[in-house]
Design an enzyme around this catalytic site. Structure first.
Site, mmCIF file in Angstrom:
data_model
loop_
_atom_site.group_PDB
_atom_site.id
_atom_site.type_symbol
_atom_site.label_atom_id
_atom_site.label_comp_id
_atom_site.label_asym_id
_atom_site.label_seq_id
_atom_site.Cartn_x
_atom_site.Cartn_y
_atom_site.Cartn_z
ATOM 1 N N HIS A 118 -87.636 10.236 -25.487
ATOM 2 C CA HIS A 118 -86.675 9.965 -24.411
ATOM 3 C C HIS A 118 -87.032 11.711 -23.536
ATOM 4 C CE1 HIS A 118 -83.245 7.972 -26.589
ATOM 5 N NE2 HIS A 118 -84.591 7.493 -26.570
ATOM 6 N N HIS A 130 -85.440 -4.002 -26.538
ATOM 7 C CA HIS A 130 -84.754 -3.935 -25.798
ATOM 8 C C HIS A 130 -85.638 -3.058 -24.440
ATOM 9 C CE1 HIS A 130 -85.003 1.433 -25.766
ATOM 10 N NE2 HIS A 130 -85.362 0.900 -26.770
ATOM 11 N N ASP A 134 -90.802 3.846 -24.634
ATOM 12 C CA ASP A 134 -89.421 3.554 -25.572
ATOM 13 C C ASP A 134 -88.647 3.035 -24.366
ATOM 14 O OD1 ASP A 134 -86.831 3.245 -26.733
ATOM 15 O OD2 ASP A 134 -86.407 5.720 -26.723
ATOM 16 N N GLU A 186 -79.340 -0.837 -24.757
ATOM 17 C CA GLU A 186 -80.091 -0.527 -26.191
ATOM 18 C C GLU A 186 -79.864 1.334 -25.833
ATOM 19 O OE1 GLU A 186 -81.432 1.646 -29.088
ATOM 20 O OE2 GLU A 186 -82.561 1.949 -27.051
ATOM 21 N N GLU A 187 -79.772 1.798 -24.901
ATOM 22 C CA GLU A 187 -79.579 3.331 -25.175
ATOM 23 C C GLU A 187 -78.183 3.651 -25.004
ATOM 24 O OE1 GLU A 187 -82.655 4.738 -25.736
ATOM 25 O OE2 GLU A 187 -84.073 4.528 -25.197
#
Ligand code: CO
Ligand code: ZN
Length: 330
Positions: free
Chosen positions: A304, A61, A163, A194-195
């Site tokens: 994150h 992603h 990420d 995606e998140e």
């Protein structure tokens, strides 16, 4: 410092605002694949045609977590909602940037009762002195992402958005290293949103009708000081072959192929059971009548946050493993 990692991780692209990161990735993959297109939700697909009918979808992603403006108060402070899984305890003092380059810092209301404040007690301060001044620079619904430098410490990269820009990097470098003739057709997909719950992967998997799916994303590690929480993944000990996360139980055939390829090539690897968190694999394996799907994960600390960390050996070994995997006849 690897310039491409720096560019990818540093690029702006909270979920729903992937235009910039998409054009950056497009520039990189266009030169090394047979066909490139963007689907209707914005995911970028790079195709390498193979000799057999088998078709494999590999996803990373390109979106990142972020913050969307919900309200601007009379003193020019911005209230916001989360775009994806932001961790409220790590935000105060973090800098953010909007797509137009406006920057700010996250602050918090004074809390008297000592209770952990929710996101509704936090705000973004862009240095404005009034609502008018703030509104001239930022609008309701504007998205921002962490603003943080990309740095290299020994073998390890520290940055926001590893990420999953490190997954995007692994896909790009794998593409570059593939031979001209391949047994299977490969769709390298750089997904959006995606998140927000694996949203981009779902329609693109439906469209491509893959025989197999693989998501390349980061995973948590258990190698930092943590008294209670144990996880069998460490930084620097190789890419992790996913067995399970909250979104999927990986297909045994894909798990086995990853393990067998790693063993054959002498590439270090680890087995991953992620207790909290999902990946695009979750959406891909539930497409149409179901798609046998697995995950290859790059170990990452402090996921994150504005300071995520990966080991470059794990990154290189992920590329080696994928290149060998796609030389196989599935
Ligand atoms: Co994430
Ligand atoms: Zn991710």
């Amino acid at each position: 410092m690897n310039e491409l990692i720096k560019k990818l991780a540093g690029a702006f692209g909270p979920a729903g605002s992937e235009e910039g990161i998409r054009s950056l990735i497009r520039e990189e993959v266009e030169k090394v694949c047979d066909e490139v297109f963007v689907d209707d939700l914005g995911s970028l697909v790079a195709v390498k045609w193979g000799n057999a009918k088998k078709n494999i979808l590999v996803a990373a992603h390109m979106d990142e977590i972020g913050f969307m403006v919900t309200f601007i108060d009379k003193n020019g402070f911005l209230r916001f909602t989360n775009i994806g899984g932001v961790l409220k305890n790590t935000l105060v003092g973090s800098r953010v940037v909007f797509s137009n380059g406006v920057t700010g810092v996250i602050g918090r209301e004074k809390i008297e009762d000592g209770k952990e404040p929710g996101l509704n007690r936090l705000y973004i301060d862009i240095g404005a002195r009034s609502r008018e001044e703030a509104s001239a620079r930022v609008k309701i619904g504007d998205s921002s992402a962490f603003l943080a430098p990309v740095s290299l410490e020994g073998h390890r990269v520290i940055s926001k958005a590893l990420d999953d820009r490190i997954g995007c990097y692994v896909l790009i470098e794998t593409l570059k290293s593939l031979p001209a003739s391949l047994p299977c057709t490969l769709h390298f997909v750089f997904t959006v949103q995606e998140e927000l719950g694996l949203r981009g992967a779902r329609p693109v998997a439906y469209r491509l009708q893959p025989h197999f799916g693989l998501a390349v994303d980061v995973t948590r590690t258990g190698d930092t000081p943590e008294p209670d929480y144990k996880m069998n993944v460490s930084l620097g000990k190789g890419p992790a072959v996913k067995i399970k996360d909250s979104s999927i139980i990986c297909h045994p055939q894909v798990v086995e192929m990853l393990v067998r390829t790693a063993e054959k090539e002498g590439i270090p690897y680890q087995m991953e059971v992620l207790e909290r968190g999902g990946t695009d694999a979750g959406a891909i394996h539930l497409s149409r009548e179901g798609v046998p799907t697995g995950g290859l994960s790059i170990p990452c600390r402090y996921i994150h946050t504005a300071g995520e960390m990966v080991d470059l050996d794990d990154v290189q070994n992920s590329i080696r493993l994928l290149a060998a995997l796609f030389a196989e006849n599935w």
